[in-house]
Design an enzyme around this catalytic site. Structure first.
Site, PDB file in Angstrom:
ATOM      1  N   LYS A  68       0.856  -1.187   0.000  1.00 48.40           N
ATOM      2  CA  LYS A  68       0.000   0.000   0.000  1.00 48.40           C
ATOM      3  C   LYS A  68       0.885   1.227   0.000  1.00 48.40           C
ATOM      4  CE  LYS A  68       0.831   1.194   4.525  1.00 48.40           C
ATOM      5  NZ  LYS A  68       1.597   2.392   4.956  1.00 48.40           N
ATOM      6  N   ASP A 124      -3.076  -1.214  10.488  1.00 47.24           N
ATOM      7  CA  ASP A 124      -3.174  -1.225   9.021  1.00 47.24           C
ATOM      8  C   ASP A 124      -3.791  -2.506   8.466  1.00 47.24           C
ATOM      9  OD1 ASP A 124      -2.045   1.257   8.853  1.00 47.24           O
ATOM     10  OD2 ASP A 124      -0.121   0.592   8.043  1.00 47.24           O
ATOM     11  N   SER A 141       1.573  -6.127   7.650  1.00 49.66           N
ATOM     12  CA  SER A 141       0.125  -6.036   7.800  1.00 49.66           C
ATOM     13  C   SER A 141      -0.595  -6.720   6.640  1.00 49.66           C
ATOM     14  CB  SER A 141      -0.305  -4.566   7.873  1.00 49.66           C
ATOM     15  OG  SER A 141       0.235  -3.931   9.012  1.00 49.66           O
ATOM     16  N   SER A 142      -0.061  -6.539   5.434  1.00 49.25           N
ATOM     17  CA  SER A 142      -0.667  -7.169   4.265  1.00 49.25           C
ATOM     18  C   SER A 142      -0.561  -8.692   4.348  1.00 49.25           C
ATOM     19  CB  SER A 142       0.007  -6.654   2.993  1.00 49.25           C
ATOM     20  OG  SER A 142      -0.670  -7.100   1.844  1.00 49.25           O
ATOM     21  N   MET A 184      11.127  -4.615   4.870  1.00 44.08           N
ATOM     22  CA  MET A 184      10.661  -4.318   6.220  1.00 44.08           C
ATOM     23  C   MET A 184      11.095  -2.899   6.581  1.00 44.08           C
ATOM     24  SD  MET A 184      11.080  -7.939   8.246  1.00 44.08           S
ATOM     25  CE  MET A 184      12.623  -8.507   7.552  1.00 44.08           C
ATOM     26  N   GLY A 185      10.219  -2.179   7.301  1.00 42.12           N
ATOM     27  CA  GLY A 185      10.522  -0.797   7.632  1.00 42.12           C
ATOM     28  C   GLY A 185      10.465   0.123   6.442  1.00 42.12           C
ATOM     29  N   GLY A 186       9.641  -0.247   5.449  1.00 43.95           N
ATOM     30  CA  GLY A 186       9.570   0.546   4.230  1.00 43.95           C
ATOM     31  C   GLY A 186       8.341   1.426   4.113  1.00 43.95           C
ATOM     32  N   GLY A 187       7.358   1.241   5.007  1.00 43.11           N
ATOM     33  CA  GLY A 187       6.130   2.021   4.908  1.00 43.11           C
ATOM     34  C   GLY A 187       5.167   1.511   3.863  1.00 43.11           C
ATOM     35  N   LEU A 188       5.421   0.305   3.343  1.00 36.98           N
ATOM     36  CA  LEU A 188       4.556  -0.279   2.319  1.00 36.98           C
ATOM     37  C   LEU A 188       3.542  -1.268   2.900  1.00 36.98           C
ATOM     38  CD1 LEU A 188       7.253  -0.915  -0.455  1.00 36.98           C
ATOM     39  CD2 LEU A 188       5.596   0.958  -0.356  1.00 36.98           C
ATOM     40  N   GLY A 202       4.004  -4.269   4.421  1.00 39.50           N
ATOM     41  CA  GLY A 202       4.221  -5.679   4.114  1.00 39.50           C
ATOM     42  C   GLY A 202       3.740  -6.635   5.183  1.00 39.50           C
TER      43      GLY A 202
END
Length: 288
Positions: free
Chosen positions: A17, A142, A109-110, A101-105, A107
């Site tokens: 996201k 999220d 949570s998805s 990881m730690g990218g704000g995308l 991952g």
């Protein structure tokens, strides 16, 4: 009885996201921040494989450096679903990790949301979307938006969702070589926590930024460098609490042309924005 089903199911997507903007409007008594944001999905992300077990065991059978299986959100999601429904089935779960990881995308949570949605189908539990989203919220703020799978305006801690119909541009997403801890950003004394609330109409008219961006810029020079470089080609923004930054382009060729100019050693990818998550499309195919 054979503890493992021999049937291998088609893979399930766990898409990324983007937070198209992110404001903090206040703080609850329990310390959680009150947010306004817009979530949109990408046609890019992790891929999960599930093999149903008859013995109730839940195992992550793929390695994920730095994340013990017992604390992994996919394992926790599967066990929560078992506990809530009394289901006696289990699963072997393989995670093809693509998102940083730690990218704000989103991952982790998805991955958790895909586990809830997929195992609800594979275990034939019949839980409705609202129930799955409520379970997801217990795993992370999220997770519900990924369970519901529709681009959304979000408020509260991110759990109050209203579907929105957005343009679906092509994005170039840069992945700086750092991992940003969400808790550290939200705990930063310099974080702006009193943004005046805006409306969906305000956002669609071009208002809204990411209040986490100045915090991360100051602490992670690689993120500042990526924002500045990408901003030469199109308006660039950080997603979530970082570290990934993105810019929208009208078509795939334009996004790929800029991607081709990435400095040596930089990582990035091109993906299409999606208002309907690839997970919903996979769910519509049924158990196969």
């Amino acid at each position: 009885m054979n503890p493992v089903s021999s049937h291998t199911h088609a893979p399930w997507p766990a898409p990324a996201k983007l937070n198209l903007f992110l404001h903090v409007t206040g703080r609850r008594a329990d310390g959680f921040h009150l947010l306004q944001t817009v979530f949109q999905f990408l046609d890019y992300g992790d891929v999960l494989h599930f093999t149903v077990r008859d013995d109730g065991a839940v195992r992550r059978v793929s390695d994920l450096p730095g994340v013990a299986a017992e604390s992994d959100l996919v394992v926790r999601a599967a066990r929560l679903l078992q506990a809530e429904t009394g289901c006696g089935l289990g699963a072997d779960i393989t995670v093809e990790k693509v998102l940083p990881m730690g990218g704000g995308l989103g991952g982790g949570s998805s991955d958790a949301a895909t586990t809830l949605v997929a195992l609800n189908a594979l275990w034939r539990l019949g839980l409705e979307e609202d129930r799955l989203a409520a379970l997801g919220l217990r795993l992370g703020a999220d997770v519900p938006v990924f369970v519901r799978g529709r681009a959304a305006w979000a408020e509260g801690v991110g759990e109050r969702l209203e579907p929105v119909d957005l343009p679906e541009p092509w994005y170039l997403v840069l992945v700086p070589p750092v991992a940003v801890a969400t808790a550290a950003v939200f705990g930063a004394p310099e974080l702006t926590r009193d943004c005046p609330p805006i409306t969906i109409r305000d956002f669609l008219a071009g208002r809204g930024g990411n209040v986490c961006e100045p915090v991360v810029r100051a602490r992670f020079p690689a993120v500042a460098e990526a924002l500045d470089w990408l901003g030469r080609f199109a308006p660039a923004r950080m997603t979530g609490t970082g570290c990934c930054v993105f810019a929208a382009f009208a078509d795939e060729n334009a996004a790929r042309a800029v991607a081709a100019r990435l400095p040596a050693g930089w990582r990035g990818f091109v993906a299409r924005g999606r208002n309907r998550s690839p997970l919903l499309e996979r769910l519509a195919q049924g158990v196969c």
